[in-house]
Design a protein around this motif. Sequence first.
Motif, short mmCIF file in Angstrom:
data_model
loop_
_atom_site.label_atom_id
_atom_site.label_comp_id
_atom_site.label_asym_id
_atom_site.label_seq_id
_atom_site.Cartn_x
_atom_site.Cartn_y
_atom_site.Cartn_z
N HIS A 43 -2.74 5.63 0.87
CA HIS A 43 -1.42 6.25 0.78
C HIS A 43 -1.37 7.33 -0.30
CE1 HIS A 43 2.82 6.88 -0.04
NE2 HIS A 43 3.12 6.27 1.09
N GLN A 87 -5.56 1.65 4.76
CA GLN A 87 -5.04 2.97 5.09
C GLN A 87 -4.50 3.53 3.77
OE1 GLN A 87 -1.75 3.19 7.93
NE2 GLN A 87 -2.58 5.15 8.61
N ASP A 139 3.43 7.66 6.92
CA ASP A 139 4.08 6.64 6.09
C ASP A 139 5.12 7.28 5.20
OD1 ASP A 139 4.76 4.45 4.50
OD2 ASP A 139 2.73 3.64 4.63
N ARG A 185 -8.48 8.99 4.44
CA ARG A 185 -7.41 8.25 5.16
C ARG A 185 -7.70 6.76 5.25
NH1 ARG A 185 -6.00 12.78 8.66
NH2 ARG A 185 -4.19 13.66 7.61
N TYR A 186 -8.99 6.41 5.48
CA TYR A 186 -9.35 5.00 5.65
C TYR A 186 -10.52 4.67 4.74
CZ TYR A 186 -6.52 5.70 9.81
OH TYR A 186 -5.50 6.02 10.65
N CYS A 237 -2.12 10.64 1.46
CA CYS A 237 -3.17 10.58 2.48
C CYS A 237 -2.66 10.22 3.87
CB CYS A 237 -4.21 9.56 2.09
SG CYS A 237 -5.02 9.95 0.56
N ASN A 238 -1.46 9.66 3.92
CA ASN A 238 -0.96 9.18 5.21
C ASN A 238 0.36 9.88 5.55
OD1 ASN A 238 -0.29 7.81 7.48
ND2 ASN A 238 0.10 5.86 6.49
N GLN A 291 -5.26 8.33 13.25
CA GLN A 291 -5.72 9.65 12.80
C GLN A 291 -7.20 9.61 12.48
OE1 GLN A 291 -3.03 9.17 9.50
NE2 GLN A 291 -1.76 10.85 10.16
#
Length: 353
Positions: free
Chosen positions: A36, A34, A350, A127-128, A346-347, A3
């Motif tokens: 979460h 990543q 998951d 996100r990252y 954020c993910n 993403q």
Amino acid sequence: MEQENVAVVVHSAGVLKLETVPVPDPGPDEVLLQMHSVGICGSDVHYWQHGRIGDFVLTKPMILGHEASGRVLKTGSAVKHLKPGDRVAIEPGVPREIDEFCKNGRYNLSPSIFFCATPPDNGNLCRYYVHNASFCYKLPDSVTFEEGALIEPLSVGIHACRRAGVTLGSRVFICGAGPIGLVCLLIAKAMGAAQVVICDLSAERLQKAKEMGADFIIQVAGEMPQVLADRVKGLLGCMPEISVECTGVESCIQTSIYATRSGGVLVLVGLGPEMVKVPIVNAAVREVDIRGIFRYCNTWPMAISMLASKKVNVKPLVTHRFPLEKALEAFETTRRGLGVKVIIRCNVTDEEP
């Protein structure tokens, strides 16, 4: 990357945007995460609304967020204790140099410390994100990502209760039943406090405090500080040895001084105006120690073991959850004072809590 790296960025007072930013590369001592779960803190909202907190002034766009957990995607060449796939909680304050404060174990007081979402340092509501690996703590399987994100506010409670000297049998008065008042309640109880009385204006927040273990609750209705202090004494049957002030409001600081037993300790956690009128002579002649706290240090390992052993339950703190795409709605929810703790996921891919 599956993403785009979407981030929540504050540009200036009142201007908050969702933006795409580059995916960072980890340095030798860093890990790429990543993200979460990220909690929204009152300070995040304050930067959005006012563009500053005290001496920390926004001079360029800044990514918000400092209550966070995520999954390791990539490790720097010097990182030994983490590997891709590890679930971690992030301590947002990283010393930039080994100065006298680091040497004596109080690295939170280092003037040059990096701290997520404090100008000019970017936070991790994206996100990252890349962070120093030594300040990423592996989460046991029994601790969720959401609990991992809540270690940051929980750490404020640990640091405050340590500074206060809470121990077996302590009687504690907490002023304010917001997220920080509630974590101070949880930790005071876990450290052995016999009785905790907590006050707030909000009946809803006091109900939450009751659910989370408060022995007594006081709904404040504009009483004079001495009157409120007498109510605290009446409920406990004596004056508390420890008071923890979590609002920063002048009248609450006054109440906390009047309420604390002679020879006791008052810890100031909440930050309000720079100048506050307080009955300092009352505190002085009764030897009430007044201590401040600044963030926390050396708290993540303790918090993780307390969560893993179920000695502390932070799950009731979370009242709202939003996906990253709805972050602006999440911030508005926090600004309006709805619920207790708002978490941003954020993910989207998951499924783990």
